[in-house]
Scaffold this motif. Structure first.
Motif, mmCIF file in Angstrom:
data_model
loop_
_atom_site.group_PDB
_atom_site.id
_atom_site.type_symbol
_atom_site.label_atom_id
_atom_site.label_comp_id
_atom_site.label_asym_id
_atom_site.label_seq_id
_atom_site.Cartn_x
_atom_site.Cartn_y
_atom_site.Cartn_z
ATOM 1 N N UNK A 28 0.835 -1.195 0.000
ATOM 2 C CA UNK A 28 0.000 0.000 0.000
ATOM 3 C C UNK A 28 0.868 1.242 0.000
ATOM 4 N N UNK A 29 0.371 2.299 0.653
ATOM 5 C CA UNK A 29 1.087 3.579 0.691
ATOM 6 C C UNK A 29 1.703 3.798 2.058
ATOM 7 N N UNK A 30 2.984 4.163 2.067
ATOM 8 C CA UNK A 30 3.673 4.581 3.290
ATOM 9 C C UNK A 30 4.370 5.900 3.000
ATOM 10 N N UNK A 31 4.727 6.583 4.065
ATOM 11 C CA UNK A 31 5.413 7.868 3.946
ATOM 12 C C UNK A 31 6.809 7.745 4.526
ATOM 13 N N UNK A 32 7.710 8.625 4.104
ATOM 14 C CA UNK A 32 9.072 8.610 4.621
ATOM 15 C C UNK A 32 9.349 9.926 5.334
ATOM 16 N N UNK A 140 7.228 9.645 -4.651
ATOM 17 C CA UNK A 140 7.121 11.060 -5.011
ATOM 18 C C UNK A 140 7.353 11.903 -3.772
ATOM 19 N N UNK A 141 8.016 13.033 -3.958
ATOM 20 C CA UNK A 141 8.209 13.977 -2.867
ATOM 21 C C UNK A 141 6.899 14.735 -2.686
ATOM 22 N N UNK A 145 10.900 19.515 0.027
ATOM 23 C CA UNK A 145 11.838 19.178 -1.042
ATOM 24 C C UNK A 145 13.242 19.724 -0.770
ATOM 25 N N UNK A 146 13.320 20.840 -0.035
ATOM 26 C CA UNK A 146 14.619 21.445 0.269
ATOM 27 C C UNK A 146 15.505 20.534 1.126
ATOM 28 N N UNK A 147 14.937 19.488 1.715
ATOM 29 C CA UNK A 147 15.717 18.569 2.552
ATOM 30 C C UNK A 147 16.401 17.468 1.733
ATOM 31 N N UNK A 148 16.242 17.494 0.418
ATOM 32 C CA UNK A 148 16.897 16.498 -0.434
ATOM 33 C C UNK A 148 16.383 15.095 -0.150
ATOM 34 N N UNK A 149 17.300 14.161 0.102
ATOM 35 C CA UNK A 149 16.911 12.769 0.362
ATOM 36 C C UNK A 149 16.024 12.654 1.600
ATOM 37 N N UNK A 153 8.468 11.796 1.498
ATOM 38 C CA UNK A 153 8.074 11.060 0.295
ATOM 39 C C UNK A 153 6.816 10.247 0.551
ATOM 40 N N UNK A 154 6.127 9.961 -0.529
ATOM 41 C CA UNK A 154 5.011 9.015 -0.520
ATOM 42 C C UNK A 154 5.473 7.835 -1.356
#
Length: 188
Positions: A28-32, A140-141, A145-149, A153-154
């Motif tokens: 499914x969907x997880x976030x980072x 996808x971010x 976004x300014x935090x790079x890696x 993310x999704x």
């Protein structure tokens, strides 16, 4: 031992059935999120601003994925050490987060907040970052976004392998595991 299939977002009733040491396949969907993004998420909560995603029943994977090579959603995506998020985790759990995934021990405040909210802490296999990244179908971010890696993310995942490190009752592989392998003193 057979893997338990767990669909995301998480279901609190299913989480109650999971035990420390169970192996699962997440789909499914997880976030980072890592510590810098966690700090921003907690600031949103403290300031009464909306989070960049609906945190209720979600799982956050502690990872800073490497850039994707052609034909892949992400590059290596191994877990980062979880204790760096401990200062922020109880607030996110109280906001509705039900799962976290990373590596390493959690502090007592996090474990207590997990028991209060019915959350689970999963472990991803460190050292297998390239292999587990193959279970990430899309990435996808969605914020920071300014935090790079370390941006938020999704991920969409299928059969992402993990282990329940701390279950919703606070049973903890890092505490119970060593006890199982301690030699009993039965020889006289």
């Amino acid at each position: 031992m057979e893997n338990i299939r767990v669909n995301l977002p998480l279901d609190k009733e299913q989480l109650k059935t999971l035990r420390a040491g169970d192996t699962v396949l997440l789909s499914g969907v997880m976030y980072t999120s890592r510590d810098a993004a966690h700090k921003r998420l907690v600031a949103c909560l403290e300031e009464g601003r909306p989070l960049p995603f609906d945190i209720k029943n979600q799982l956050i994977y502690y990872v800073g994925p490497c850039p994707a090579s052609p034909g892949h959603a992400v590059g290596s995506a191994g877990p980062t050490t979880s204790y760096r998020m401990d200062a922020y985790t109880p607030q996110l759990l109280k906001a509705g987060l039900l799962g976290m995934m990373g590596k390493g021990k959690r502090n007592d405040k996090v474990v207590e907040a997990m028991k209060e909210t019915g959350a689970v802490y999963f472990g991803a296999v460190g050292g297998a970052a390239a292999l587990i990244s193959q279970r990430i179908l899309s990435a996808e971010v969605i914020a920071y976004e300014d935090l790079g890696a370390e941006a938020l993310h999704r991920f969409e995942v299928k059969d992402f392998p993990a282990v329940v490190l701390i279950d919703s009752e606070g049973n903890n592989v890092y505490v119970e595991g060593p006890k199982k392998y301690a030699e009993p003193d039965t020889e006289a």
